[in-house]
Design a protein around this motif. Structure first.
Motif, PDB file in Angstrom:
ATOM      1  N   ALA A 265     -28.865  48.327 -32.221  1.00  0.00           N
ATOM      2  CA  ALA A 265     -29.486  47.198 -31.519  1.00  0.00           C
ATOM      3  C   ALA A 265     -29.732  46.018 -32.450  1.00  0.00           C
ATOM      4  CB  ALA A 265     -30.793  47.644 -30.876  1.00  0.00           C
ATOM      5  N   ASP A 266     -29.722  46.275 -33.760  1.00  0.00           N
ATOM      6  CA  ASP A 266     -30.036  45.233 -34.736  1.00  0.00           C
ATOM      7  C   ASP A 266     -28.855  44.326 -35.087  1.00  0.00           C
ATOM      8  OD1 ASP A 266     -32.600  46.196 -34.834  1.00  0.00           O
ATOM      9  OD2 ASP A 266     -32.289  47.384 -36.654  1.00  0.00           O
TER      10      ASP A 266
ATOM     11  N   SER B 290     -27.818  55.132 -35.533  1.00  0.00           N
ATOM     12  CA  SER B 290     -28.744  55.352 -34.416  1.00  0.00           C
ATOM     13  C   SER B 290     -28.664  54.184 -33.433  1.00  0.00           C
ATOM     14  CB  SER B 290     -30.175  55.501 -34.932  1.00  0.00           C
ATOM     15  OG  SER B 290     -30.652  54.253 -35.408  1.00  0.00           O
ATOM     16  N   ARG B 291     -29.079  54.424 -32.213  1.00  0.00           N
ATOM     17  CA  ARG B 291     -29.125  53.360 -31.192  1.00  0.00           C
ATOM     18  C   ARG B 291     -30.017  52.216 -31.665  1.00  0.00           C
ATOM     19  NH1 ARG B 291     -25.200  53.252 -27.464  1.00  0.00           N
ATOM     20  NH2 ARG B 291     -24.653  55.362 -26.929  1.00  0.00           N
ATOM     21  N   LYS B 292     -31.098  52.552 -32.342  1.00  0.00           N
ATOM     22  CA  LYS B 292     -32.009  51.516 -32.835  1.00  0.00           C
ATOM     23  C   LYS B 292     -31.304  50.637 -33.867  1.00  0.00           C
ATOM     24  CE  LYS B 292     -36.456  50.778 -35.147  1.00  0.00           C
ATOM     25  NZ  LYS B 292     -35.959  49.583 -35.781  1.00  0.00           N
ATOM     26  N   GLN B 293     -30.579  51.247 -34.803  1.00  0.00           N
ATOM     27  CA  GLN B 293     -29.832  50.469 -35.790  1.00  0.00           C
ATOM     28  C   GLN B 293     -28.770  49.611 -35.103  1.00  0.00           C
ATOM     29  OE1 GLN B 293     -28.594  53.914 -38.076  1.00  0.00           O
ATOM     30  NE2 GLN B 293     -29.552  53.039 -39.915  1.00  0.00           N
TER      31      GLN B 293
END
Length: 179
Positions: A138-139, A133-136
């Motif tokens: 970003a990490d 995911s985009r959120k992952q």
């Protein structure tokens, strides 16, 4: 997904692909494990053999010899060539990939396969992982995954699978040597 066609023959999945050399394979495996330290990846992703998919299709099991013949015809005259990898990218579908340089040799290979098969991949790439995911994303820092290199493509591989089993090598076609 095991289906029967009108003759009662089982459908199989076929994948025409390029396997990178050992150095590139080791680097991709290293990148998968580095990513795994930040984002848990499935065993399937971690254990999948690095490859560049050229074409995917389904056919009946009695088609193996015909498919091999068609691949040999499609690849006649294609000489060994270099494949360049240049940087990484996260696609909207969640695939995290190494980008393949689109050279004249790649274009000719795709054109030859397209003349014989449906399902030719238009954007060649080498997958590091799927369903991120985009959120992952970003990490972690994508800079850790930037890779540039090349390897010689001297053969094309035909893989086959039935149902949920892993792909198995059906045939390897050697490309002609450079003159």
């Amino acid at each position: 997904m095991q289906q029967l066609d009108m003759f009662g023959s089982e459908l199989h999945e076929y994948l025409i692909c390029v396997e990178p050399d050992q150095q590139t394979t080791n680097k991709v495996i290293q990148l998968k494990h580095l990513l795994h330290t930040s984002i848990p990846l499935s065993d399937q992703v971690l254990k999948s053999k690095p490859h560049i998919s050229l074409c995917y299709f389904e056919a009946s099991d009695f088609s193996d010899e015909l498919i091999i013949l068609k691949i040999k015809q499609a690849l006649a005259g294609i000489e060994c060539f270099k494949i360049g990898l240049n940087g990484c990218e996260l696609w909207n579908n969640g695939s995290f990939i190494l980008k393949v340089d689109h050279t004249e040799s790649i274009h000719m290979l795709q054109k030859q396969l397209s003349a014989h098969f449906k399902g030719v991949v238009q954007t060649l790439h080498l997958t590091i992982a799927r369903t991120i995911s985009r959120k992952q994303f970003a990490d972690f820092s994508a800079n850790d995954f930037q890779y540039s290199g090349n390897f010689s493509c001297d053969s094309i591989v035909l893989l086959k699978k039935s149902g949920n089993t892993p792909y198995q090598l059906l045939h390897r076609i050697l490309l002609s040597s450079m003159k």
